[in-house]
Design a protein around this motif. Structure first.
Motif, mmCIF file in Angstrom:
data_model
loop_
_atom_site.group_PDB
_atom_site.id
_atom_site.type_symbol
_atom_site.label_atom_id
_atom_site.label_comp_id
_atom_site.label_asym_id
_atom_site.label_seq_id
_atom_site.Cartn_x
_atom_site.Cartn_y
_atom_site.Cartn_z
ATOM 1 N N ASP A 136 0.898 -1.049 -0.002
ATOM 2 C CA ASP A 136 0.099 -0.092 0.005
ATOM 3 C C ASP A 136 0.772 1.255 0.025
ATOM 4 O OD1 ASP A 136 -2.641 1.787 0.510
ATOM 5 O OD2 ASP A 136 -3.212 -0.126 0.826
ATOM 6 N N ARG A 137 0.057 2.288 -0.113
ATOM 7 C CA ARG A 137 1.023 3.536 -0.027
ATOM 8 C C ARG A 137 1.017 4.207 1.343
ATOM 9 N NH1 ARG A 137 -2.003 4.228 -5.011
ATOM 10 N NH2 ARG A 137 -0.605 3.966 -6.755
ATOM 11 N N THR A 138 2.105 4.751 1.747
ATOM 12 C CA THR A 138 2.170 5.523 3.023
ATOM 13 C C THR A 138 1.812 7.128 2.561
ATOM 14 O OG1 THR A 138 4.400 6.144 2.811
ATOM 15 C CG2 THR A 138 3.846 4.226 4.080
ATOM 16 N N PRO A 139 1.442 7.876 3.702
ATOM 17 C CA PRO A 139 1.093 9.293 3.269
ATOM 18 C C PRO A 139 2.520 9.961 2.580
ATOM 19 C CG PRO A 139 0.610 8.908 5.505
ATOM 20 C CD PRO A 139 1.197 7.754 4.873
ATOM 21 N N GLY A 149 7.120 10.080 -15.403
ATOM 22 C CA GLY A 149 6.778 8.733 -15.021
ATOM 23 C C GLY A 149 5.957 8.852 -13.753
ATOM 24 N N HIS A 150 5.913 9.597 -13.060
ATOM 25 C CA HIS A 150 5.060 9.578 -11.754
ATOM 26 C C HIS A 150 3.697 10.517 -12.012
ATOM 27 C CE1 HIS A 150 4.448 10.259 -6.984
ATOM 28 N NE2 HIS A 150 3.791 9.265 -7.579
ATOM 29 N N ILE A 151 2.983 9.982 -12.925
ATOM 30 C CA ILE A 151 1.684 10.853 -13.237
ATOM 31 C C ILE A 151 0.834 11.104 -11.833
ATOM 32 C CG2 ILE A 151 -0.367 10.723 -14.530
ATOM 33 C CD1 ILE A 151 1.175 9.171 -16.810
ATOM 34 N N ASP A 191 9.950 -2.644 2.342
ATOM 35 C CA ASP A 191 10.748 -2.309 0.832
ATOM 36 C C ASP A 191 9.829 -1.069 0.401
ATOM 37 O OD1 ASP A 191 13.052 -3.410 0.454
ATOM 38 O OD2 ASP A 191 12.435 -4.635 -1.402
ATOM 39 N N LYS A 192 10.660 -0.217 -0.570
ATOM 40 C CA LYS A 192 9.691 0.590 -1.532
ATOM 41 C C LYS A 192 9.827 -0.031 -2.837
ATOM 42 C CE LYS A 192 9.221 3.955 1.769
ATOM 43 N NZ LYS A 192 7.780 3.982 2.194
ATOM 44 N N LEU A 193 8.662 0.065 -3.622
ATOM 45 C CA LEU A 193 8.534 -0.343 -4.662
ATOM 46 C C LEU A 193 8.105 0.747 -5.798
ATOM 47 C CD1 LEU A 193 8.427 -2.676 -7.076
ATOM 48 C CD2 LEU A 193 5.954 -3.324 -5.659
ATOM 49 N N TRP A 194 8.796 0.833 -6.757
ATOM 50 C CA TRP A 194 8.070 1.674 -8.001
ATOM 51 C C TRP A 194 7.623 0.503 -9.056
ATOM 52 C CZ3 TRP A 194 7.211 6.621 -8.638
ATOM 53 C CH2 TRP A 194 7.724 7.732 -7.661
ATOM 54 N N GLU A 195 6.416 0.469 -9.275
ATOM 55 C CA GLU A 195 5.761 -0.642 -9.937
ATOM 56 C C GLU A 195 5.472 0.301 -11.216
ATOM 57 O OE1 GLU A 195 2.090 -3.480 -10.134
ATOM 58 O OE2 GLU A 195 2.631 -2.482 -8.087
ATOM 59 N N ILE A 196 5.698 -0.362 -12.251
ATOM 60 C CA ILE A 196 5.447 -0.028 -13.562
ATOM 61 C C ILE A 196 3.923 -0.301 -13.808
ATOM 62 C CG2 ILE A 196 5.576 -0.149 -16.021
ATOM 63 C CD1 ILE A 196 8.735 -0.721 -15.806
ATOM 64 N N ILE A 243 4.738 6.237 -23.025
ATOM 65 C CA ILE A 243 4.591 6.764 -21.859
ATOM 66 C C ILE A 243 4.620 5.690 -20.748
ATOM 67 C CG2 ILE A 243 3.280 8.357 -19.943
ATOM 68 C CD1 ILE A 243 1.893 9.261 -22.680
ATOM 69 N N VAL A 244 5.742 5.458 -19.964
ATOM 70 C CA VAL A 244 5.679 4.479 -18.911
ATOM 71 C C VAL A 244 5.494 5.164 -17.671
ATOM 72 C CG1 VAL A 244 7.272 2.831 -17.710
ATOM 73 C CG2 VAL A 244 7.679 3.329 -20.197
ATOM 74 N N GLU A 245 4.170 4.814 -17.021
ATOM 75 C CA GLU A 245 3.771 5.274 -15.831
ATOM 76 C C GLU A 245 4.108 4.307 -14.526
ATOM 77 O OE1 GLU A 245 -0.140 6.523 -13.619
ATOM 78 O OE2 GLU A 245 -0.343 5.108 -15.442
ATOM 79 N N LYS A 246 4.883 5.018 -13.646
ATOM 80 C CA LYS A 246 5.137 4.248 -12.361
ATOM 81 C C LYS A 246 4.395 4.643 -11.371
ATOM 82 C CE LYS A 246 9.797 3.392 -14.157
ATOM 83 N NZ LYS A 246 11.411 3.427 -13.715
ATOM 84 N N ASP A 247 4.108 3.723 -10.270
ATOM 85 C CA ASP A 247 3.750 4.152 -9.038
ATOM 86 C C ASP A 247 4.299 3.566 -7.874
ATOM 87 O OD1 ASP A 247 1.161 5.380 -9.943
ATOM 88 O OD2 ASP A 247 -0.127 3.579 -9.862
ATOM 89 N N ARG A 248 4.482 4.598 -6.870
ATOM 90 C CA ARG A 248 5.252 4.450 -5.642
ATOM 91 C C ARG A 248 4.519 3.626 -4.478
ATOM 92 N NH1 ARG A 248 9.855 6.441 -3.067
ATOM 93 N NH2 ARG A 248 9.762 5.885 -0.948
ATOM 94 N N TRP A 249 5.077 2.615 -4.145
ATOM 95 C CA TRP A 249 4.406 1.743 -3.065
ATOM 96 C C TRP A 249 5.414 1.440 -1.900
ATOM 97 C CZ3 TRP A 249 -0.860 0.555 -3.585
ATOM 98 C CH2 TRP A 249 -1.384 0.672 -4.912
#
Length: 257
Positions: A136-139, A149-151, A191-196, A243-249
């Motif tokens: 999940d995401r933290t604040p 990349g981080h839309i 762990d921190k994850l930049w998931e595509i 466009i490669v979109e990544k999300d931080r988790w």
């Protein structure tokens, strides 16, 4: 207004995306999916349930409280013999006790206020030595700067009220770890994850997905006009394509003692 996960209109919002190898590779570093009995609690449209099956899990059960989401998940996973779905609450599923090698709770806990109850239930269904994987995401994850990349970060930079909604429903890392340990797990790692999330061949493809608010519950808080403004801003930030979109988790792993 917030998304209604029980609405027929939104039943396919979380079925159209394919899971990227950036997720699969990280999960394989944390645990062994091949040959395992896996419960995907809070499975939504079954995107990750399907991927776990493709990772050669012995069996995967997807659990969600929305019958509409599960209907779509069932359709998406038709033909997968090692997959089934059950309607259930994360705080009290009907799954067998001490049976599962792995429980995954991806993008679930921000919908919950009582983390301990959710993790107690996970502890019940996991066998001794089995693992719980929470994503999940933290604040802090939510407020990282936006960019090509981080839309998602641009959503909150443009609309501070969205940032307030988003951070209010996210749990601090220390609270997640505390609740996991109180439930009886041995905390293993964070762990921190930049998931595509997805790759778009053109900007118009991205714009269409944003207009439909597909797979992005937070965008249901915006009007159609605000969505149009967001698309116009993003057009000045991201390339025409691809466009490669990544999300931080943040990912937490724990073991049942």
């Amino acid at each position: 207004m917030p998304i209604d996960f029980h609405s027929e209109q939104n039943r396919n919002s979380y079925t159209s995306r394919n899971v990227h190898d950036s997720w699969t590779n990280r999960v394989n570093r944390f645990t062994t999916v091949r040959g395992s009995r896996v419960a995907d609690i809070g499975c939504g449209g079954g995107i990750y349930t399907k991927k776990l099956a493709e990772m050669d899990a012995a069996e995967v059960v997807g659990v969600d409280s929305s019958a509409k989401m599960l209907e779509a998940a069932q359709e998406s996973c038709s033909g997968y013999r090692n997959v089934r779905f059950e309607t259930g609450d994360a705080n009290g599923t009907s799954l067998a006790s001490g049976y599962y090698d792995l429980v995954i709770e991806r993008a679930l806990i921000h919908h919950l206020t009582d983390l301990r109850s959710c993790f107690d239930e996970a502890y019940r269904v996991i066998r001794e030595g089995g693992k719980l994987l929470i994503q999940d995401r933290t604040p802090e994850d939510c407020l990282l700067p936006g960019g090509a990349g981080h839309i998602r970060g641009t959503f909150f930079e443009m609309y501070p009220h969205l940032a307030a909604i988003e951070t209010a429903r996210r749990h601090a890392a220390e609270d997640v770890i505390r609740a996991v340990e109180e439930a009886g797990f041995a905390f293993s790692r964070e762990d921190k994850l930049w998931e595509i999330r997805k790759t778009y061949e053109t900007f118009d493809e991205l714009a269409e997905e944003l207009k439909r608010r597909r797979g992005r519950s937070i965008l249901h808080e915006l009007s159609d006009g605000e969505i149009d403004e967001l698309i116009a801003r993003l057009r000045t930030i991201v390339p025409e394509g691809p466009i490669v979109e990544k999300d931080r988790w943040t990912v937490w792993v724990a073991v049942k003692k």
